[in-house]
Design an enzyme around this catalytic site. Sequence first.
Site, PDB file in Angstrom:
ATOM      1  N   GLN A 170       2.508   4.110  -5.555  1.00  0.00           N
ATOM      2  CA  GLN A 170       1.297   3.382  -5.155  1.00  0.00           C
ATOM      3  C   GLN A 170       0.500   4.120  -4.077  1.00  0.00           C
ATOM      4  O   GLN A 170      -0.490   3.605  -3.585  1.00  0.00           O
ATOM      5  CB  GLN A 170       1.664   1.978  -4.655  1.00  0.00           C
ATOM      6  CG  GLN A 170       1.914   0.967  -5.765  1.00  0.00           C
ATOM      7  CD  GLN A 170       3.173   1.280  -6.565  1.00  0.00           C
ATOM      8  OE1 GLN A 170       4.249   1.421  -5.986  1.00  0.00           O
ATOM      9  NE2 GLN A 170       3.017   1.409  -7.872  1.00  0.00           N
TER      10      GLN A 170
ATOM     11  N   ASP B  37       8.825  14.217   2.606  1.00  0.00           N
ATOM     12  CA  ASP B  37       8.752  15.306   3.588  1.00  0.00           C
ATOM     13  C   ASP B  37       7.520  16.169   3.343  1.00  0.00           C
ATOM     14  O   ASP B  37       6.889  16.658   4.289  1.00  0.00           O
ATOM     15  CB  ASP B  37      10.009  16.169   3.518  1.00  0.00           C
ATOM     16  CG  ASP B  37      11.275  15.378   3.808  1.00  0.00           C
ATOM     17  OD1 ASP B  37      11.207  14.445   4.617  1.00  0.00           O
ATOM     18  OD2 ASP B  37      12.324  15.699   3.212  1.00  0.00           O
TER      19      ASP B  37
END
Length: 316
Positions: free
Chosen positions: A229, A257
Site C-alpha cells: 500500500q 531498508d
Amino acid sequence: MNGPSIVTLTMNPALDVTADADEVVHTRKIRCRAERYDAGGGGVNVARFAHALGMPVQAVFTAGGATGSRVMDLVDAEGVHAVPVTIAGQTRESFTVNERVSARQYRFVLPGPALTPEEQQRCLDALRRAAVSARFVVASGSLPPGVPPDFYQRVADLCRETAALLILDTSGAGLRQVTGGVHLLKPSLRELRECVGRAVETECEQEAAARELIDRGVTGAVVVSLGAQGALLVTPDEAERFPAVPVATVSEVGAGDAMVAGITVALARDATWKQAVCYGIAAATAKLQTPGTAAFGRREVDAHFQDYVCAGRRCT
C-alpha cells in the site's frame, strides 16, 4: 564536514543466506539450490544500498566469530567503509527459502549473540567517533540479547550531542523506549500500533498515531511503511499517502531498508520530505527486483523515481 554524510549502526547484523526449494514440507529434507550469501541486518543493508546510490557512508556494526568475519568480507567487497566492533559471540545467520511451487518466501531469523555492557559501550564509542563528522545517523534493526531496551534512546542522546540527525527503524521494546531526539521514525504499521498501544486500521487512525509521536516530541517526522500500500508521510505541517509501484517481486527481504536508504540519501542531497519519500519508494521498488538482499543499481532507482514523478505523483 570531512567524513561521510551518512553513518549507520547495526547492533544485530546477520549473514543472510538465501536459497530456492521446490516445496517446503514439514519433516522432510528440503533440498535447496541457488544459494547466495549477503551481508545483512538493518543498518548494514542501509549502508550497502546508500553506497549503491552513490552516497559516502560508514557502517558501524558488531562482528563476531567466523560468521562475523564473513559479513565483514562481504561489506568490504561492496566498497562500503566498514567500522566493525569485535564481540565475543558469533554473528547470527538468517535463512530465506524461496518456494518455487507457490512463489512464497519463508524467512528464518535467529536472535543473535548476547552483548556485554562493555561491548555495547564500544559500539557507542565507535558511533560517536563516526557521527561527529556525519549529517545523518541511521540506527536500524533489532537489539540483540543483553542490550537494554533504552539503548536507542542512548543513541538519540549521542546524536543530539554530535549534532547528527537520527533516522530510526526498529521494533519492539527498543522502539517503545525511545522518548525523544529522533529526526525521522520509520515504523511499519505493526510497529506504529505497538508505539501508541491501539489499533491503527484506517488512514485517519494511522495519521493520528504518527502525529501523536510528533506531538510527544519522540520524532520530528514519521514515515509509515505500508508494504504493497506504499507509505504514509506525517510531519508537523502535513500528511500524505504515497502509493507503491506494482512490480514483479523477486525478493521482499531488505525492501524496508532500501526505503530508508533512499529517503536518507535524498535528504542528504537536500530533498524535500515528499521528494525523499518518493525516492525511498523508488529504492524499495528496485530492491524488490533483486535476489536475496542483493543491492540494486542507482540507474534503476533513478529510473523508478522519474517514472513515479511522471505518473502524476507530486514530489515537490
